[in-house]
Scaffold this motif. Structure first.
Motif, PDB file in Angstrom:
ATOM      1  N   HIS A 107      57.150   8.242  40.316  1.00  8.10           N
ATOM      2  CA  HIS A 107      56.652   9.761  39.431  1.00  8.10           C
ATOM      3  C   HIS A 107      56.149   9.789  37.378  1.00  8.10           C
ATOM      4  O   HIS A 107      55.628  10.864  36.997  1.00  8.10           O
ATOM      5  CB  HIS A 107      58.546   9.850  39.388  1.00  8.10           C
ATOM      6  CG  HIS A 107      58.922   8.853  38.102  1.00  8.10           C
ATOM      7  ND1 HIS A 107      58.690   9.142  36.522  1.00  8.10           N
ATOM      8  CD2 HIS A 107      60.311   8.167  38.715  1.00  8.10           C
ATOM      9  CE1 HIS A 107      60.045   7.678  36.501  1.00  8.10           C
ATOM     10  NE2 HIS A 107      60.775   7.623  37.485  1.00  8.10           N
ATOM     11  N   SER A 108      56.001   8.414  37.860  1.00 18.02           N
ATOM     12  CA  SER A 108      55.187   8.417  35.853  1.00 18.02           C
ATOM     13  C   SER A 108      53.585   6.961  36.082  1.00 18.02           C
ATOM     14  O   SER A 108      54.493   5.881  37.188  1.00 18.02           O
ATOM     15  CB  SER A 108      56.211   7.736  34.754  1.00 18.02           C
ATOM     16  OG  SER A 108      57.439   8.337  34.776  1.00 18.02           O
ATOM     17  N   TRP A 109      52.722   8.131  35.225  1.00 19.65           N
ATOM     18  CA  TRP A 109      51.692   7.506  36.265  1.00 19.65           C
ATOM     19  C   TRP A 109      50.929   6.796  34.453  1.00 19.65           C
ATOM     20  O   TRP A 109      51.009   8.005  33.233  1.00 19.65           O
ATOM     21  CB  TRP A 109      50.287   7.682  37.176  1.00 19.65           C
ATOM     22  CG  TRP A 109      51.566   7.508  38.031  1.00 19.65           C
ATOM     23  CD1 TRP A 109      51.884   8.682  38.834  1.00 19.65           C
ATOM     24  CD2 TRP A 109      50.083   7.028  38.799  1.00 19.65           C
ATOM     25  NE1 TRP A 109      52.485   8.234  39.170  1.00 19.65           N
ATOM     26  CE2 TRP A 109      51.270   7.401  40.678  1.00 19.65           C
ATOM     27  CE3 TRP A 109      49.503   6.071  39.008  1.00 19.65           C
ATOM     28  CZ2 TRP A 109      50.729   7.302  41.951  1.00 19.65           C
ATOM     29  CZ3 TRP A 109      48.752   5.744  40.935  1.00 19.65           C
ATOM     30  CH2 TRP A 109      49.915   6.323  41.676  1.00 19.65           C
ATOM     31  N   ILE A 110      50.282   5.476  34.272  1.00 19.17           N
ATOM     32  CA  ILE A 110      50.096   5.367  32.832  1.00 19.17           C
ATOM     33  C   ILE A 110      48.439   5.654  33.281  1.00 19.17           C
ATOM     34  O   ILE A 110      47.668   4.488  34.140  1.00 19.17           O
ATOM     35  CB  ILE A 110      50.118   3.741  32.378  1.00 19.17           C
ATOM     36  CG1 ILE A 110      51.599   3.907  31.713  1.00 19.17           C
ATOM     37  CG2 ILE A 110      48.756   4.003  31.244  1.00 19.17           C
ATOM     38  CD1 ILE A 110      51.870   2.844  31.503  1.00 19.17           C
ATOM     39  N   PRO A 164      63.455  13.465  36.849  1.00 21.87           N
ATOM     40  CA  PRO A 164      64.427  14.345  38.257  1.00 21.87           C
ATOM     41  C   PRO A 164      63.369  14.093  39.972  1.00 21.87           C
ATOM     42  O   PRO A 164      62.120  13.870  39.367  1.00 21.87           O
ATOM     43  CB  PRO A 164      64.148  15.456  37.511  1.00 21.87           C
ATOM     44  CG  PRO A 164      62.991  15.900  36.472  1.00 21.87           C
ATOM     45  CD  PRO A 164      63.327  14.396  35.367  1.00 21.87           C
ATOM     46  N   ASN A 165      63.954  14.792  40.318  1.00 24.76           N
ATOM     47  CA  ASN A 165      62.811  14.508  41.671  1.00 24.76           C
ATOM     48  C   ASN A 165      62.069  15.492  41.121  1.00 24.76           C
ATOM     49  O   ASN A 165      61.906  16.605  40.460  1.00 24.76           O
ATOM     50  CB  ASN A 165      63.544  15.338  43.265  1.00 24.76           C
ATOM     51  CG  ASN A 165      63.275  15.003  44.041  1.00 24.76           C
ATOM     52  OD1 ASN A 165      62.449  14.410  44.633  1.00 24.76           O
ATOM     53  ND2 ASN A 165      63.162  16.199  44.722  1.00 24.76           N
ATOM     54  N   LYS A 166      60.639  14.900  41.918  1.00 25.48           N
ATOM     55  CA  LYS A 166      59.302  16.290  42.092  1.00 25.48           C
ATOM     56  C   LYS A 166      58.638  16.376  40.975  1.00 25.48           C
ATOM     57  O   LYS A 166      58.579  17.843  40.629  1.00 25.48           O
ATOM     58  CB  LYS A 166      59.863  17.161  43.050  1.00 25.48           C
ATOM     59  CG  LYS A 166      59.447  17.942  44.758  1.00 25.48           C
ATOM     60  CD  LYS A 166      58.923  18.798  45.017  1.00 25.48           C
ATOM     61  CE  LYS A 166      58.618  18.990  46.458  1.00 25.48           C
ATOM     62  NZ  LYS A 166      58.157  20.158  47.378  1.00 25.48           N
ATOM     63  N   SER A 167      59.362  15.230  39.955  1.00 30.98           N
ATOM     64  CA  SER A 167      58.352  15.373  38.430  1.00 30.98           C
ATOM     65  C   SER A 167      57.133  14.957  38.708  1.00 30.98           C
ATOM     66  O   SER A 167      58.144  13.967  39.290  1.00 30.98           O
ATOM     67  CB  SER A 167      59.905  15.135  37.621  1.00 30.98           C
ATOM     68  OG  SER A 167      59.825  13.748  37.124  1.00 30.98           O
ATOM     69  N   LEU A 168      56.619  14.664  37.153  1.00 32.25           N
ATOM     70  CA  LEU A 168      54.854  13.971  37.396  1.00 32.25           C
ATOM     71  C   LEU A 168      54.677  14.083  36.181  1.00 32.25           C
ATOM     72  O   LEU A 168      54.334  14.894  35.257  1.00 32.25           O
ATOM     73  CB  LEU A 168      54.075  14.293  38.200  1.00 32.25           C
ATOM     74  CG  LEU A 168      52.917  13.487  38.062  1.00 32.25           C
ATOM     75  CD1 LEU A 168      52.880  12.079  38.706  1.00 32.25           C
ATOM     76  CD2 LEU A 168      51.305  14.537  38.872  1.00 32.25           C
ATOM     77  N   LEU A 169      54.878  12.564  35.383  1.00 34.75           N
ATOM     78  CA  LEU A 169      55.192  12.692  34.045  1.00 34.75           C
ATOM     79  C   LEU A 169      53.247  11.340  34.103  1.00 34.75           C
ATOM     80  O   LEU A 169      53.759  10.129  34.222  1.00 34.75           O
ATOM     81  CB  LEU A 169      55.974  11.736  33.443  1.00 34.75           C
ATOM     82  CG  LEU A 169      55.868  11.541  31.673  1.00 34.75           C
ATOM     83  CD1 LEU A 169      55.488  12.925  30.829  1.00 34.75           C
ATOM     84  CD2 LEU A 169      56.835  10.372  31.320  1.00 34.75           C
ATOM     85  N   LEU A 170      52.435  12.219  33.376  1.00 32.01           N
ATOM     86  CA  LEU A 170      51.215  11.441  33.083  1.00 32.01           C
ATOM     87  C   LEU A 170      50.577  10.868  31.597  1.00 32.01           C
ATOM     88  O   LEU A 170      50.737  11.376  31.235  1.00 32.01           O
ATOM     89  CB  LEU A 170      49.829  12.198  33.830  1.00 32.01           C
ATOM     90  CG  LEU A 170      49.727  12.771  35.391  1.00 32.01           C
ATOM     91  CD1 LEU A 170      48.703  14.234  35.521  1.00 32.01           C
ATOM     92  CD2 LEU A 170      50.029  11.837  36.305  1.00 32.01           C
TER      93      LEU A 170
END
Length: 428
Positions: free
Chosen positions: A45-48, A235-241
């Protein structure tokens, strides 16, 4: 730039920004890694997205954003311009010369790196009356075969430009003044806290909700701690870039909660392709100069070009011989060229520090790559007279300190430039 759900439509045909750029070269391996992970079902869900400024990190992030939102609405799938069976290794070894035919069409498009990812360098904010014409190229479309690419005519591409995607939130430094000419130095904790509220709401299109922070280097300790809480409760179906220019400086607790994509500087070949394509009629010598000065950062290169960087470079190496002959006639011309423009002072700083670094390398008999034959001739001549490396190190540190203090103390640009040259003159 303020925290916002999708930005307002400030797209201009002659301006390239990460949000408007459809093409990306040099990061095929990272694009394939993200794509394969997304398709695997074990999606983080989280990418750097880390790497030096101006190499395309924010452009990469917007490609991810467009691709995922194109899948939110199944009615748009038939419009996708994707080849999921692409062999990415073939693209990385492609050496076709795309410059044999100069009759490209003149449709305009845009490109930025980032002051956001300055944060990177922002081409639109750095634009001057001397900006060259910029063109969209069919050649880049042919070279860029990423599975994440969407055509500029795709509905999602157009919606993103028009600010029509409510499931996207972009966090950047806010403006410090009402005239929107200066950015604050940090991303505040209040901006990061808004992310929690954003992710707490249901997706309006039944798919992913995506947030982009550009960039995490600009967060203060309080905003970094607030981000940690969001990473822990995604949460589900979240993406943080998370765009990151300095990975080593990032909190270990943030690193441990994210998957990392490390982007590398662009090759000379890709730099040449992009420069020739984005800047209509650029000369071979300017391409060579920009490649040497930008260290694989297309954002730095175009920012340099758009802000008279080549002219500043050439005039700098006319001033140096004047200094050695105890003349100062051309320093004022250079000061007038820089004017009161922060971006141009940064360019002067880069040229000045690079000159000192090359003198130090020559004294230590280390290899040096020069941007031009004139730079090589004058720098090697100076190296015969500036033989005290300790003195050169001292000059560099004193000058760097002055340059760093300019925005803090609102120092005069002309006085800063003259002081920098005076140090060299006194050492000689």
């Amino acid at each position: 730039m303020a925290t916002k759900t999708e930005p307002q439509n400030d797209f201009k045909s002659e301006t390239l920004t990460p949000r408007t750029t459809p093409y990306l070269l040099g990061h095929e391996v990272s694009e394939r890694e993200f794509f394969d992970c997304f398709k695997s079902g074990a999606f983080h869900h989280s990418w750097i997205i880390s790497g030096q400024k101006g190499i395309g990190k924010a452009t990469f992030a917007y490609r991810i954003i467009r691709y995922i939102f194109s899948l939110n609405n199944q009615d748009l799938l038939n419009d996708l311009n994707l080849d999921t069976k692409l062999d990415m290794e073939k693209l990385s070894t492609q050496t076709t010369n795309i410059f044999d035919d100069e009759d490209d069409d003149d449709d305009s498009d845009g490109y930025e790196t980032e002051m956001s990812d300055d944060s990177e360098v922002s081409y639109s904010s750095a634009k001057t009356t001397d900006t060259p014409s910029i063109k969209k190229s069919e050649n880049l479309d042919l070279l860029d075969k990423s599975p994440l690419k969407l055509s500029p005519s795709h509905p999602i591409f157009e919606r993103l430009l028009a600010g029509g995607i409510t499931d996207l939130m972009v966090v950047e430094r806010e403006f410090a003044d009402s005239s929107h000419t200066k950015l604050k130095s940090e991303i505040s904790v209040e901006q990061i806290r808004q992310l929690k509220e954003f992710f707490s709401k249901t997706s309006s299109e039944g798919g992913y909700k995506i947030a982009l922070i550009d960039c995490v280097d600009e967060m203060n300790p309080n905003s970094s701690n607030a981000l940690l809480k969001i990473l822990e409760e995604a949460p589900n179906k979240s993406l943080l870039l998370l765009i990151c220019n300095n990975y080593e400086g990032l909190l270990d607790t943030i690193k441990s909660r994210c998957r990392v994509l490390k982007l590398h500087p662009l090759s000379d070949e890709n730099m040449s392709i992009l420069l020739r394509d984005y800047i209509d009629g650029i000369s071979d010598s300017d391409v060579k100069n920009l490649i040497e000065l930008s260290e694989g950062s297309i954002g730095t290169a175009i920012n340099f070009y758009n802000n008279n960087g080549i002219d500043i470079l050439n005039l700098f190496f006319e001033v140096i011989p004047d200094l050695m002959s105890k003349k100062n006639k051309k320093i004022l011309d250079l000061c007038l060229m820089v004017g009161n423009i922060e971006t141009k002072l940064k360019i002067f700083e880069q040229i000045y520090i690079n000159f000192l670094n090359n003198l130090i390398k020559l004294n230590a008999k280390l290899p040096v790559v020069f941007a031009s034959t004139e730079e090589e001739k004058i720098t090697k001549l100076c190296a015969k007279y500036f033989t005290n490396s300790d003195s050169l190190f001292a000059i560099r540190e004193q000058s760097l300190n002055d340059f760093n203090l300019v925005p803090i103390l609102n120092l005069d640009y002309t006085a800063t430039i003259i002081s920098a040259f005076e140090r060299i003159k006194n050492a000689y």
